[in-house]
Write an enzyme that holds these catalytic residues in place. Structure first.
Site, PDB file in Angstrom:
ATOM      1  CE  LYS A  26     -16.157   9.230  -3.144  1.00  0.00           C
ATOM      2  NZ  LYS A  26     -17.521   9.740  -2.984  1.00  0.00           N
ATOM      3  NE  ARG A 101     -14.908  13.994   0.740  1.00  0.00           N
ATOM      4  CZ  ARG A 101     -15.130  12.717   1.028  1.00  0.00           C
ATOM      5  NH1 ARG A 101     -14.137  11.881   1.177  1.00  0.00           N
ATOM      6  NH2 ARG A 101     -16.368  12.274   1.174  1.00  0.00           N
ATOM      7  NE  ARG A 151     -23.399   5.187   2.767  1.00  0.00           N
ATOM      8  CZ  ARG A 151     -22.464   5.923   2.160  1.00  0.00           C
ATOM      9  NH1 ARG A 151     -21.784   5.428   1.145  1.00  0.00           N
ATOM     10  NH2 ARG A 151     -22.242   7.161   2.543  1.00  0.00           N
ATOM     11  NE  ARG A 184     -20.641   7.235   6.157  1.00  0.00           N
ATOM     12  CZ  ARG A 184     -19.948   7.609   5.091  1.00  0.00           C
ATOM     13  NH1 ARG A 184     -19.507   6.704   4.235  1.00  0.00           N
ATOM     14  NH2 ARG A 184     -19.697   8.876   4.844  1.00  0.00           N
ATOM     15  NE  ARG A 195     -21.500  12.807   3.496  1.00  0.00           N
ATOM     16  CZ  ARG A 195     -22.012  11.579   3.496  1.00  0.00           C
ATOM     17  NH1 ARG A 195     -23.139  11.327   4.152  1.00  0.00           N
ATOM     18  NH2 ARG A 195     -21.408  10.612   2.867  1.00  0.00           N
TER      19      ARG A 195
HETATM   20  P1  AMP Z   1     -16.618   9.325   3.101  1.00  0.00           P
HETATM   21  O1  AMP Z   1     -16.595   8.059   3.867  1.00  0.00           O
HETATM   22  O2  AMP Z   1     -15.622   9.366   1.976  1.00  0.00           O
HETATM   23  O3  AMP Z   1     -17.997   9.729   2.662  1.00  0.00           O
HETATM   24  O4  AMP Z   1     -16.129  10.469   4.124  1.00  0.00           O
HETATM   25  C1  AMP Z   1     -16.877  10.763   5.290  1.00  0.00           C
HETATM   26  C2  AMP Z   1     -16.404  12.063   5.890  1.00  0.00           C
HETATM   27  O5  AMP Z   1     -15.018  11.952   6.265  1.00  0.00           O
HETATM   28  C3  AMP Z   1     -16.453  13.294   4.974  1.00  0.00           C
HETATM   29  O6  AMP Z   1     -17.745  13.894   4.935  1.00  0.00           O
HETATM   30  C4  AMP Z   1     -15.418  14.178   5.648  1.00  0.00           C
HETATM   31  O7  AMP Z   1     -15.920  14.758   6.847  1.00  0.00           O
HETATM   32  C5  AMP Z   1     -14.349  13.182   6.064  1.00  0.00           C
HETATM   33  N1  AMP Z   1     -13.360  12.970   4.975  1.00  0.00           N
HETATM   34  C6  AMP Z   1     -13.135  11.815   4.297  1.00  0.00           C
HETATM   35  N2  AMP Z   1     -12.175  11.992   3.371  1.00  0.00           N
HETATM   36  C7  AMP Z   1     -11.790  13.287   3.468  1.00  0.00           C
HETATM   37  C8  AMP Z   1     -10.857  14.075   2.755  1.00  0.00           C
HETATM   38  N3  AMP Z   1     -10.131  13.572   1.751  1.00  0.00           N
HETATM   39  N4  AMP Z   1     -10.727  15.380   3.121  1.00  0.00           N
HETATM   40  C9  AMP Z   1     -11.447  15.905   4.129  1.00  0.00           C
HETATM   41  N5  AMP Z   1     -12.356  15.220   4.813  1.00  0.00           N
HETATM   42  C10 AMP Z   1     -12.539  13.908   4.489  1.00  0.00           C
END
Ligand code: AMP
Length: 246
Positions: A26, A101, A151, A184, A195
């Site tokens: 994404k 999400r 990554r 990360r 996740r």
């Molecule tokens: P990402 O960078 O999109 O993979 O997000 C990393 C982490 O941020 C996720 O595993 C969640 O802990 C938190 N996070 C990001 N976006 C959301 C969201 N829309 N709702 C809840 N937690 C989020």
């Protein structure tokens, strides 16, 4: 050096939601759409990580949940997105990456759009007048694990590598800006499984929520090379937006 290609401003992309499990690409695709259409990527994960880096109260609250692969509270991310959408750069459209999400977040963003329809003051009013189009990128789970654990990200957060499929020419150094590459804290195998559990329980219903809106939703196979996936997303977007006005 090749000149950056100017953004295509003739097409009005409007609000775009990129859906998909962790590691489907994404973020990579959002960055390509951002460059092509000149609209911003709004990544809730990036905003949260920025808050963690700056040690804000919000970042301190979210960090433990993120490190363990759990979702952060809806209220936190909803208000972050609402605040971000007030910026004038969202006027022609924006790409939501990693949001919504949960179904509560999906209804929140739809309500926010409905509330801003007819409002003249908000900078977001022009783009949010178009309905959301949602694109679900899918990749099988074994490949996702490989992508997540491989990554690496440059310290500026801008460039993304994969030690298996897209390694930098010098180990742990960003080719573009020479900064150190980092991993990360939630890109471990253990956090990946958590996740995915969160994804199946809370985010998969969001995909069903949008897939019911047939003329505003498409699936894209994300297992292909980045450029092919991007071409598929771009043509899907054009079709969806053309369908709306037809
Ligand atoms: P990402 O960078 O999109 O993979 O997000 C990393 C982490 O941020 C996720 O595993 C969640 O802990 C938190 N996070 C990001 N976006 C959301 C969201 N829309 N709702 C809840 N937690 C989020």
């Amino acid at each position: 050096m090749t000149e950056p290609v100017p953004a295509e401003t003739g097409f009005l992309p409007g609000p775009i939601i990129l859906l998909g499990a962790p590691g489907v690409g994404k973020g990579t695709q959002a960055k390509l759409l951002m460059a092509r259409f000149g609209i911003p990527q709004i990544s809730t994960g990036d905003i949260l990580r920025d808050n963690i880096a700056r040690k804000t109260p919000l970042g301190l609250e979210a960090k433990a949940r993120m490190d363990h692969g759990q979702l952060v509270d809806d209220e936190i991310v909803n208000s972050m997105v609402a605040e971000r959408l007030k910026a004038p750069d969202t006027a022609r459209g924006f790409i939501l990456d990693g949001y919504p999400r949960t179904t509560a977040q999906a209804s929140y963003i739809e309500q926010l759009r409905n509330a801003s329809l007819g409002s003249d003051e908000a900078g977001n009013a022009a783009s949010i007048r178009l309905p959301f189009v949602a694109i679900n990128i899918f990749v099988d789970e074994a490949e996702l694990l490989r992508r997540i654990t491989g990554r690496r990200i440059c310290s500026a957060g801008t460039h993304i590598y994969n030690i298996y499929s897209n390694p930098p020419s010098r180990e742990s150094v960003c080719d573009a800006d020479g900064l150190a590459l980092t991993q990360r804290t939630d890109d471990t195998e253990q956090a990946f499984h958590k996740r995915m559990d969160e994804y199946r329980a809370k985010t998969a219903p969001v995909v069903s929520y949008f897939s019911d809106k047939k003329n505003l939703f498409r699936q894209v196979d994300g297992s292909r090379p980045v450029e092919e996936v991007n071409a598929a997303i771009v043509s899907t977007l054009r079709q969806l937006r053309a369908g709306e006005s037809a």
